[in-house]
Design an enzyme around this catalytic site. Structure first.
Site, PDB file in Angstrom:
ATOM      1  N   GLY A  18     -35.233 -23.943  27.541  1.00 25.24           N
ATOM      2  CA  GLY A  18     -35.628 -25.477  27.094  1.00 25.24           C
ATOM      3  C   GLY A  18     -36.245 -25.437  25.743  1.00 25.24           C
ATOM      4  N   SER A  19     -36.067 -24.368  24.979  1.00 26.45           N
ATOM      5  CA  SER A  19     -36.722 -24.554  23.601  1.00 26.45           C
ATOM      6  C   SER A  19     -36.124 -25.659  22.954  1.00 26.45           C
ATOM      7  CB  SER A  19     -36.666 -23.188  22.710  1.00 26.45           C
ATOM      8  OG  SER A  19     -35.221 -22.991  22.282  1.00 26.45           O
ATOM      9  N   ASN A  20     -34.917 -25.928  22.933  1.00 24.75           N
ATOM     10  CA  ASN A  20     -34.448 -26.980  21.992  1.00 24.75           C
ATOM     11  C   ASN A  20     -34.994 -28.310  22.695  1.00 24.75           C
ATOM     12  OD1 ASN A  20     -31.955 -26.674  19.813  1.00 24.75           O
ATOM     13  ND2 ASN A  20     -31.573 -24.909  21.752  1.00 24.75           N
ATOM     14  N   LYS A  72     -17.529 -29.442  42.289  1.00 18.06           N
ATOM     15  CA  LYS A  72     -18.105 -29.906  41.035  1.00 18.06           C
ATOM     16  C   LYS A  72     -18.742 -31.500  40.983  1.00 18.06           C
ATOM     17  CE  LYS A  72     -17.660 -29.164  36.259  1.00 18.06           C
ATOM     18  NZ  LYS A  72     -17.966 -27.807  35.624  1.00 18.06           N
ATOM     19  N   MET A  97     -25.520 -24.390  30.469  1.00 16.86           N
ATOM     20  CA  MET A  97     -24.433 -23.504  30.731  1.00 16.86           C
ATOM     21  C   MET A  97     -23.443 -23.809  31.467  1.00 16.86           C
ATOM     22  SD  MET A  97     -25.995 -22.101  28.158  1.00 16.86           S
ATOM     23  CE  MET A  97     -25.603 -20.343  27.773  1.00 16.86           C
ATOM     24  N   ARG A  98     -22.696 -25.038  31.828  1.00 16.82           N
ATOM     25  CA  ARG A  98     -21.850 -25.259  32.753  1.00 16.82           C
ATOM     26  C   ARG A  98     -20.760 -26.245  31.729  1.00 16.82           C
ATOM     27  NH1 ARG A  98     -22.468 -24.125  38.017  1.00 16.82           N
ATOM     28  NH2 ARG A  98     -24.502 -23.250  38.309  1.00 16.82           N
ATOM     29  N   ASN A 114     -24.150 -31.906  22.716  1.00 16.41           N
ATOM     30  CA  ASN A 114     -24.113 -30.327  23.146  1.00 16.41           C
ATOM     31  C   ASN A 114     -24.707 -29.564  21.911  1.00 16.41           C
ATOM     32  OD1 ASN A 114     -24.227 -27.980  24.561  1.00 16.41           O
ATOM     33  ND2 ASN A 114     -22.363 -27.343  23.803  1.00 16.41           N
ATOM     34  N   HIS A 116     -24.274 -25.639  20.234  1.00 12.60           N
ATOM     35  CA  HIS A 116     -24.074 -24.430  20.395  1.00 12.60           C
ATOM     36  C   HIS A 116     -24.128 -23.291  19.204  1.00 12.60           C
ATOM     37  CE1 HIS A 116     -20.965 -21.426  22.313  1.00 12.60           C
ATOM     38  NE2 HIS A 116     -20.816 -21.175  20.819  1.00 12.60           N
TER      39      HIS A 116
HETATM   40  C1  GAR Z   1     -29.125 -22.147  22.861  1.00 12.50           C
HETATM   41  O1  GAR Z   1     -29.165 -21.034  21.588  1.00 12.50           O
HETATM   42  C2  GAR Z   1     -28.228 -23.211  22.681  1.00 12.50           C
HETATM   43  O2  GAR Z   1     -27.363 -23.214  21.602  1.00 12.50           O
HETATM   44  C3  GAR Z   1     -27.163 -22.188  23.743  1.00 12.50           C
HETATM   45  O3  GAR Z   1     -28.271 -21.571  24.800  1.00 12.50           O
HETATM   46  C4  GAR Z   1     -29.485 -21.602  24.027  1.00 12.50           C
HETATM   47  C5  GAR Z   1     -30.494 -22.395  24.903  1.00 12.50           C
HETATM   48  O4  GAR Z   1     -31.619 -22.122  24.403  1.00 12.50           O
HETATM   49  N1  GAR Z   1     -26.307 -23.054  24.250  1.00 12.50           N
HETATM   50  C6  GAR Z   1     -24.904 -22.691  24.500  1.00 12.50           C
HETATM   51  O5  GAR Z   1     -24.726 -21.441  24.300  1.00 12.50           O
HETATM   52  C7  GAR Z   1     -24.001 -23.552  24.939  1.00 12.50           C
HETATM   53  N2  GAR Z   1     -22.879 -23.165  25.061  1.00 12.50           N
HETATM   54  P1  GAR Z   1     -32.994 -23.092  24.730  1.00 12.50           P
HETATM   55  O6  GAR Z   1     -32.897 -23.109  26.438  1.00 12.50           O
HETATM   56  O7  GAR Z   1     -34.020 -22.472  24.526  1.00 12.50           O
HETATM   57  O8  GAR Z   1     -32.711 -24.496  24.304  1.00 12.50           O
END
Ligand code: GAR
Length: 215
Positions: A18-20, A72, A97-98, A114, A116
């Protein structure tokens, strides 16, 4: 777009660290967003650290286990009920991640973002940073895009480029990209909630519209 001074309730969906989400929350607390307000967090993983962060910051946080539902659509309906309960009109996937299914896509058409960790359309899916290193690209980066039914395929809102260094590992590259993700996601969320835009084909066009323009 909503009227100019309306607050836009944002629901965050995440699966892990969850850093984003944390970076967006920090920007929100700093007053960076004029209209976007994070109103709830939903995770498919009860152990997601992002849920702890949300609760510690007074944001309602929920874990919805996909396997506790018959399919789903039922799982997404449970998520949808929470989002509706909080009046969410824009969904931000922050390490969710789904693949998003029909229920959420139909309810939030063009209203799911989203992030990526690659320069899409290169390296969609899992382990994007590892894919970049293994492919030998000199530059990678991150992309914020609208979500459609595909995997990391929707119209692109913004991108940042990050060099791949000769001695990079998956971890070092991921860390360098992540720092850019935190800036880019806030920038893109601000733009889609504060600027007029139109999606023409695959292109997201910001600002006063003139055919052929890109902003
Ligand atoms: C991030 O790097 C994000 O871009 C990636 O997961 C990580 C989550 O980090 N997302 C994907 O790969 C989605 N396809 P976070 O939980 O620290 O935000």
């Amino acid at each position: 777009m909503e009227s100019a001074d309306e607050i836009i309730p944002v629901g965050v969906m995440l699966s892990g660290r969850g850093s984003n989400f944390e970076a967006l929350l920090r920007k929100q607390c700093d007053g960076y967003f004029q209209r976007a307000r994070i109103v709830c967090v939903v995770s498919d993983n009860p152990d997601a650290r992002g849920l702890v962060t949300a609760k510690a910051n007074g944001i309602p946080a929920y874990a919805i286990a996909p396997h506790a539902h018959p399919g789903k659509a039922a799982y997404e309906n449970a998520v949808l009920q929470i989002l509706l309960q909080h009046g969410v009109s824009l969904v931000v996937l922050a390490g969710y991640m789904r693949i998003v299914g029909r229920v959420l896509l139909d309810h939030f058409p063009g209203r799911i973002l989203n992030i990526h960790p690659s320069l899409l359309p290169s390296f969609p899916g899992l382990h994007a940073q590892r894919q970049a290193i293994e492919h030998g690209v000199r530059f990678s980066g991150c992309t914020v895009h609208f979500v459609d039914a595909g995997m990391d395929t929707g119209p692109i809102i913004g991108q940042r480029v990050v060099p791949v260094l000769p001695d990079d590992t998956e971890d070092t590259l991921s860390e360098r990209i992540l720092a850019q993700e935190h800036e880019l996601y806030a920038e893109c969320l601000k733009r889609v909630t504060e600027e007029p835009y139109e999606i023409r084909g695959r292109t997201v066009c910001f600002g006063p519209q003139r055919r052929g323009d890109r902003a």
